[in-house]
Design an enzyme around this catalytic site. Structure first.
Site, PDB file in Angstrom:
ATOM      1  CB  CYS A 130      19.417  46.187  19.004  1.00  0.00           C
ATOM      2  SG  CYS A 130      20.997  46.992  18.776  1.00  0.00           S
ATOM      3  CB  CYS A 133      22.772  44.437  19.209  1.00  0.00           C
ATOM      4  SG  CYS A 133      22.330  45.995  19.937  1.00  0.00           S
ATOM      5  CG  ASP A 134      20.643  41.126  18.122  1.00  0.00           C
ATOM      6  OD1 ASP A 134      21.682  40.936  18.782  1.00  0.00           O
ATOM      7  OD2 ASP A 134      19.544  41.351  18.634  1.00  0.00           O
TER       8      ASP A 134
END
Ligand code: NAP
Length: 301
Positions: A130, A133-134
Site C-alpha cells: 500500500c 499507507c506506507d
C-alpha cells in the site's frame, strides 16, 4: 433476525447497505478491517463520476457515514463461517452468532503476493502492499514498484512525488494499465522503467536493501529501501466454499444480477465472477444485490 447480512464494507457492501436501509430492511454489515476495502489504498479516485478530486479514503468515509446515517448496523468483527439451515443463514464471527434471511457476500479481494524468497520476511520492513499507507516512510529514499496494472502505475506516480528515486518493475514490455496512466508513467522521468523483468528475491539485512530481478535469464540486483507489490488481486472465499460455487480462480460464481446458485445468497463487487473490477462496478453490484435481496424477502417472508 437480520434481513440482509452484508459481509464486507467496501463500495459494494456499503452501497448494498444504503439500498437495503432505503428499502426499510434490517441491515447488518460485517467488516473486520477498515470500511472501504481496496478503495482505501487509492490515492485519488479519478473515474467515479461526480466526486471531483477525492482520495479513496475520503470516499470510503463518505460511504460509511451515509450507510450509518441511514441506520445500517456495523459489526466490526471477522466472519469465520456461514451456513444455511432451512432457508435461514447462520453467521459466525469471532464475537458472536447471527441469523439472517439473506446474505450479500461483498468481501472483495486481497492484494496478491509475489511469492518470492524474502517477501514475507521483509513484509512491514520494506515490503509493502500500500503506497498510500506506507509511501511517506520513504520520503527522499528509493522505492521499487512491481506490477504493470492501474495500481502499479498510480502508485509509481504517487511515490514519484515522495521518493528520491522510483523504479517500476514489470514482467512484460507493455503495461496493462489504462492508456492515460501508462502514458503518464512512461513519460515520467522520475520513474525509471525496468521492463521484461521478473522479481526473484527480496534481499535485506534488518530491512529491505535490494530486489533481485531476472531479465532474459540474466540476474540484476536493484538497490532499494522499499518494494511496493502491486500485482493484482486475489479472492479469499475459502469460508464460502461450502455454500457458494467458486470458479477456478476462487471468485464466487454470480451473474450481473448478483444471484448465486443458492436462494437468498448474493455476491457483489470484486468477489464475484465479473469482467470489470472498479469502485463504480462494485457500487453498482451493491445496489443490484440489495434490490434483489429485498425482492427475495418480499417473495418468501
Ligand atoms: P491487475 O490489473 O490485475 O494488474 C496486475 C499486474 O501485475 C499485471 O501487470 C501483471 O502482469 C502483474 N503480475 C501479476 N502477477 C505477477 C507476478 N506473480 N509477478 C510479477 N507481476 C505480476 O491489478 P491491479 O493493477 O491491482 O488492478 C486490480 C483491479 O483494480 C483491476 O481491475 C484494475 O482495473 C482496478 N483498478 C482500477 C483503478 C482505476 O480505475 N483508477 C485503479 C487501481 C485498480 P501482466 O500484465 O503480465 O499480467
Amino acid at each position: 433476525m437480520i434481513d440482509i447480512a452484508i459481509i464486507g464494507a467496501g463500495p459494494a457492501g456499503m452501497t448494498a447497505a444504503i439500498y437495503g436501509k432505503r428499502a426499510g430492511l434490517n441491515v447488518c454489515v460485517f467488516e473486520a478491517e477498515l470500511c472501504g476495502g481496496q478503495m482505501i489504498y487509492t490515492p485519488e479516485i479519478e473515474n467515479y463520476p461526480g466526486t471531483g478530486k477525492l482520495s479513496g479514503a475520503e470516499l470510503s468515509l463518505n460511504m460509511r457515514a451515509q450507510m450509518i446515517d441511514l441506520g445500517a448496523e456495523l459489526v466490526e468483527d471477522r466472519v469465520t463461517a456461514v451456513r444455511e439451515e432451512n432457508g435461514i443463514y447462520r453467521i459466525s464471527t469471532f464475537g458472536g452468532e447471527y441469523e439472517s434471511r439473506t446474505i450479500i457476500i461483498a468481501n472483495g479481494a486481497k492484494r496478491r503476493k509475489l511469492g518470492v524468497p524474502g517477501e514475507e520476511k521483509y513484509s512491514g520492513r520494506g515490503v509493502s502492499y500500500c503506497a498510500v499507507c506506507d509511501g511517506s516512510l520513504y520520503k527522499g529514499k528509493t522505492a521499487v514498484v512491481v506490477g504493470g496494472g492501474n495500481t502499479a502505475a498510480e502508485d509509481a506516480l504517487y511515490l514519484a512525488n515522495i521518493c528520491e528515486k522510483v523504479y517500476l518493475v514489470h514482467r512484460r514490455e507493455e503495461l496493462r494499465a489504462e492508456k492515460h496512466l501508462a502514458r503518464a508513467v512512461l513519460d515520467s522521468d522520475k520513474v525509471e522503467k525496468i521492463l521484461g523483468a521478473t522479481p526473484v528475491a527480496v534481499i535485506g539485512d534488518k530491512k529491505v536493501t535490494a530486489i533481485e530481478l531476472e531479465i532474459n535469464g540474466v540476474k540484476r540486483t536493484v538497490e532499494t529501501d522499499a518494494i511496493f507489490v502491486c500485482i493484482g488481486l486475489q479472492p479469499e472465499n475459502g469460508i464460502f466454499a461450502d455454500i457458494a460455487e467458486l470458479d477456478a480462480a476462487g471468485y464466487i460464481v454470480a451473474g450481473a444480477d448478483c444471484r448465486t446458485s443458492r436462494a437468498g445468497l448474493f455476491a457483489a463487487g470484486d468477489t464475484r465472477t465479473t469482467a470489470l473490477r472498479q469502485v463504480i462496478t462494485a457500487a453498482s453490484d451493491g445496489a443490484v444485490a440489495a434490490t434483489n435481496a429485498d425482492r427475495y424477502i418480499k417473495e418468501n417472508y
